[in-house]
Motif scaffolding. Sequence first.
Motif, PDB file in Angstrom:
ATOM      1  N   GLN A 134       0.818   0.703  -9.447  1.00  0.00           N
ATOM      2  CA  GLN A 134       0.009  -0.497  -9.248  1.00  0.00           C
ATOM      3  C   GLN A 134      -0.105  -0.771  -7.741  1.00  0.00           C
ATOM      4  OE1 GLN A 134      -1.552  -2.370 -11.610  1.00  0.00           O
ATOM      5  NE2 GLN A 134      -0.975  -0.703 -12.976  1.00  0.00           N
ATOM      6  N   PRO A 135      -1.254  -1.305  -7.304  1.00  0.00           N
ATOM      7  CA  PRO A 135      -1.433  -1.558  -5.859  1.00  0.00           C
ATOM      8  C   PRO A 135      -0.350  -2.440  -5.253  1.00  0.00           C
ATOM      9  CG  PRO A 135      -3.509  -1.815  -7.018  1.00  0.00           C
ATOM     10  CD  PRO A 135      -2.445  -1.615  -8.069  1.00  0.00           C
ATOM     11  N   TRP A 136       0.132  -3.444  -5.981  1.00  0.00           N
ATOM     12  CA  TRP A 136       1.157  -4.328  -5.431  1.00  0.00           C
ATOM     13  C   TRP A 136       2.493  -3.613  -5.258  1.00  0.00           C
ATOM     14  CZ3 TRP A 136       0.391  -8.515  -2.820  1.00  0.00           C
ATOM     15  CH2 TRP A 136      -0.743  -9.290  -3.050  1.00  0.00           C
ATOM     16  N   GLU A 137       2.709  -2.543  -6.020  1.00  0.00           N
ATOM     17  CA  GLU A 137       3.963  -1.792  -5.899  1.00  0.00           C
ATOM     18  C   GLU A 137       4.010  -0.966  -4.622  1.00  0.00           C
ATOM     19  OE1 GLU A 137       4.259   0.493  -9.497  1.00  0.00           O
ATOM     20  OE2 GLU A 137       4.429  -1.294 -10.752  1.00  0.00           O
ATOM     21  N   VAL A 138       2.867  -0.595  -4.122  1.00  0.00           N
ATOM     22  CA  VAL A 138       2.820   0.256  -2.918  1.00  0.00           C
ATOM     23  C   VAL A 138       2.086  -0.423  -1.754  1.00  0.00           C
ATOM     24  CG1 VAL A 138       3.010   2.427  -4.177  1.00  0.00           C
ATOM     25  CG2 VAL A 138       0.743   1.436  -3.765  1.00  0.00           C
ATOM     26  N   ILE A 139       1.964  -1.739  -1.830  1.00  0.00           N
ATOM     27  CA  ILE A 139       1.205  -2.449  -0.790  1.00  0.00           C
ATOM     28  C   ILE A 139       1.798  -2.237   0.601  1.00  0.00           C
ATOM     29  CG2 ILE A 139       2.397  -4.672  -1.040  1.00  0.00           C
ATOM     30  CD1 ILE A 139      -0.469  -5.914  -0.552  1.00  0.00           C
ATOM     31  N   ASP A 140       3.122  -2.192   0.710  1.00  0.00           N
ATOM     32  CA  ASP A 140       3.756  -1.991   2.021  1.00  0.00           C
ATOM     33  C   ASP A 140       3.444  -0.619   2.603  1.00  0.00           C
ATOM     34  OD1 ASP A 140       4.925  -4.542   2.099  1.00  0.00           O
ATOM     35  OD2 ASP A 140       6.621  -3.865   0.886  1.00  0.00           O
ATOM     36  N   ASN A 141       3.180   0.360   1.746  1.00  0.00           N
ATOM     37  CA  ASN A 141       2.819   1.702   2.221  1.00  0.00           C
ATOM     38  C   ASN A 141       1.322   1.828   2.480  1.00  0.00           C
ATOM     39  OD1 ASN A 141       5.513   2.405   1.826  1.00  0.00           O
ATOM     40  ND2 ASN A 141       5.121   3.145  -0.250  1.00  0.00           N
ATOM     41  N   THR A 142       0.531   0.919   1.910  1.00  0.00           N
ATOM     42  CA  THR A 142      -0.915   0.999   2.018  1.00  0.00           C
ATOM     43  C   THR A 142      -1.457   0.214   3.209  1.00  0.00           C
ATOM     44  OG1 THR A 142      -0.991   1.130  -0.395  1.00  0.00           O
ATOM     45  CG2 THR A 142      -3.064   0.713   0.717  1.00  0.00           C
ATOM     46  N   THR A 181      -8.859  -1.455  -2.585  1.00  0.00           N
ATOM     47  CA  THR A 181      -7.782  -1.426  -3.596  1.00  0.00           C
ATOM     48  C   THR A 181      -7.913  -2.497  -4.672  1.00  0.00           C
ATOM     49  OG1 THR A 181      -6.375  -2.847  -2.257  1.00  0.00           O
ATOM     50  CG2 THR A 181      -6.071  -0.458  -2.012  1.00  0.00           C
ATOM     51  N   GLY A 182      -8.715  -3.512  -4.437  1.00  0.00           N
ATOM     52  CA  GLY A 182      -8.857  -4.580  -5.414  1.00  0.00           C
ATOM     53  C   GLY A 182      -7.790  -5.652  -5.331  1.00  0.00           C
ATOM     54  N   ILE A 183      -6.873  -5.542  -4.391  1.00  0.00           N
ATOM     55  CA  ILE A 183      -5.849  -6.573  -4.203  1.00  0.00           C
ATOM     56  C   ILE A 183      -6.533  -7.826  -3.654  1.00  0.00           C
ATOM     57  CG2 ILE A 183      -3.828  -7.238  -2.843  1.00  0.00           C
ATOM     58  CD1 ILE A 183      -2.888  -4.381  -3.013  1.00  0.00           C
ATOM     59  N   GLU A 184      -6.137  -8.975  -4.196  1.00  0.00           N
ATOM     60  CA  GLU A 184      -6.739 -10.220  -3.759  1.00  0.00           C
ATOM     61  C   GLU A 184      -5.771 -10.980  -2.861  1.00  0.00           C
ATOM     62  OE1 GLU A 184      -9.906 -12.715  -6.031  1.00  0.00           O
ATOM     63  OE2 GLU A 184      -7.919 -13.377  -6.683  1.00  0.00           O
ATOM     64  N   GLY A 185      -6.313 -11.559  -1.803  1.00  0.00           N
ATOM     65  CA  GLY A 185      -5.504 -12.337  -0.868  1.00  0.00           C
ATOM     66  C   GLY A 185      -6.191 -13.642  -0.530  1.00  0.00           C
ATOM     67  N   LEU A 186      -5.475 -14.488   0.180  1.00  0.00           N
ATOM     68  CA  LEU A 186      -5.985 -15.797   0.551  1.00  0.00           C
ATOM     69  C   LEU A 186      -6.300 -15.862   2.038  1.00  0.00           C
ATOM     70  CD1 LEU A 186      -6.478 -18.868  -0.044  1.00  0.00           C
ATOM     71  CD2 LEU A 186      -4.077 -19.209   0.568  1.00  0.00           C
ATOM     72  N   ILE A 187      -7.485 -16.410   2.340  1.00  0.00           N
ATOM     73  CA  ILE A 187      -7.833 -16.766   3.716  1.00  0.00           C
ATOM     74  C   ILE A 187      -7.661 -18.272   3.777  1.00  0.00           C
ATOM     75  CG2 ILE A 187      -9.551 -16.684   5.548  1.00  0.00           C
ATOM     76  CD1 ILE A 187     -11.102 -14.649   3.748  1.00  0.00           C
ATOM     77  N   HIS A 188      -6.579 -18.732   4.378  1.00  0.00           N
ATOM     78  CA  HIS A 188      -6.335 -20.173   4.475  1.00  0.00           C
ATOM     79  C   HIS A 188      -7.469 -20.802   5.283  1.00  0.00           C
ATOM     80  CE1 HIS A 188      -4.442 -23.959   5.734  1.00  0.00           C
ATOM     81  NE2 HIS A 188      -3.861 -23.878   4.544  1.00  0.00           N
ATOM     82  N   ILE A 189      -7.789 -22.043   4.992  1.00  0.00           N
ATOM     83  CA  ILE A 189      -8.904 -22.728   5.655  1.00  0.00           C
ATOM     84  C   ILE A 189      -8.755 -22.718   7.177  1.00  0.00           C
ATOM     85  CG2 ILE A 189      -7.920 -25.056   5.526  1.00  0.00           C
ATOM     86  CD1 ILE A 189     -10.833 -25.950   4.672  1.00  0.00           C
ATOM     87  N   SER A 190      -7.530 -22.720   7.663  1.00  0.00           N
ATOM     88  CA  SER A 190      -7.297 -22.688   9.114  1.00  0.00           C
ATOM     89  C   SER A 190      -7.585 -21.319   9.714  1.00  0.00           C
ATOM     90  CB  SER A 190      -5.855 -23.094   9.431  1.00  0.00           C
ATOM     91  OG  SER A 190      -4.946 -22.153   8.894  1.00  0.00           O
ATOM     92  N   ARG A 196      -0.258 -11.471   6.775  1.00  0.00           N
ATOM     93  CA  ARG A 196       1.017 -11.603   6.070  1.00  0.00           C
ATOM     94  C   ARG A 196       0.976 -10.775   4.799  1.00  0.00           C
ATOM     95  NH1 ARG A 196       0.663 -16.608   5.107  1.00  0.00           N
ATOM     96  NH2 ARG A 196       0.251 -16.491   2.904  1.00  0.00           N
ATOM     97  N   ILE A 197       2.057 -10.052   4.523  1.00  0.00           N
ATOM     98  CA  ILE A 197       2.203  -9.300   3.275  1.00  0.00           C
ATOM     99  C   ILE A 197       3.524  -9.699   2.642  1.00  0.00           C
ATOM    100  CG2 ILE A 197       2.463  -7.022   2.211  1.00  0.00           C
ATOM    101  CD1 ILE A 197       0.862  -5.853   4.585  1.00  0.00           C
ATOM    102  N   GLU A 198       3.444 -10.228   1.422  1.00  0.00           N
ATOM    103  CA  GLU A 198       4.637 -10.568   0.654  1.00  0.00           C
ATOM    104  C   GLU A 198       4.497  -9.870  -0.697  1.00  0.00           C
ATOM    105  OE1 GLU A 198       5.548 -14.802   0.548  1.00  0.00           O
ATOM    106  OE2 GLU A 198       4.457 -15.055   2.435  1.00  0.00           O
TER     107      GLU A 198
END
Length: 138
Positions: A4-12, A38-47, A73-75
């Motif tokens: 799954q993309p979240w499993e290898v996000i640190d390598n990607t 990859t289709g991973i979704e992230g947030l662009i904070h308003i700031s 940021r990657i968590e």
Amino acid sequence: MTPQPWEVIDNTYQVGQIVKGRITKLVNFGAFARLVDTGIEGLIHISELADRRVTHPKEVVSEGDVYDLRIIRIEGDKRRLGLSLKQAQPEPEVDWQIAPSAEQGKSGIEANVSAGEAPAATNSESMGESSMLAEVTE
């Protein structure tokens, strides 16, 4: 089977990397974007949408738009990805010019004063005042 993309996000991905993302949803506190590759979704904070104050993300982006985004940021363990639109913008070109040296930078008044001459009268000074100034400095 591929991981799954979240499993290898640190390598990607790496913090600081520029990626393409499609805006999927607007909320009061920012915009969600799905990374194109990859289709991973992230947030662009308003700031992180613009250098100016933004009251709602619709002022800057629309659903379906594709932008270059910077990963800030990657968590992976929490399945969170922080993105920035404003940090992905190219730096504006600045036309830097070399400052003149001390002698080249002096105005006519400064040059005259340093040479021991009285400064010329300005438009706001009357002729009497400039004559008095010349007498005092001589």
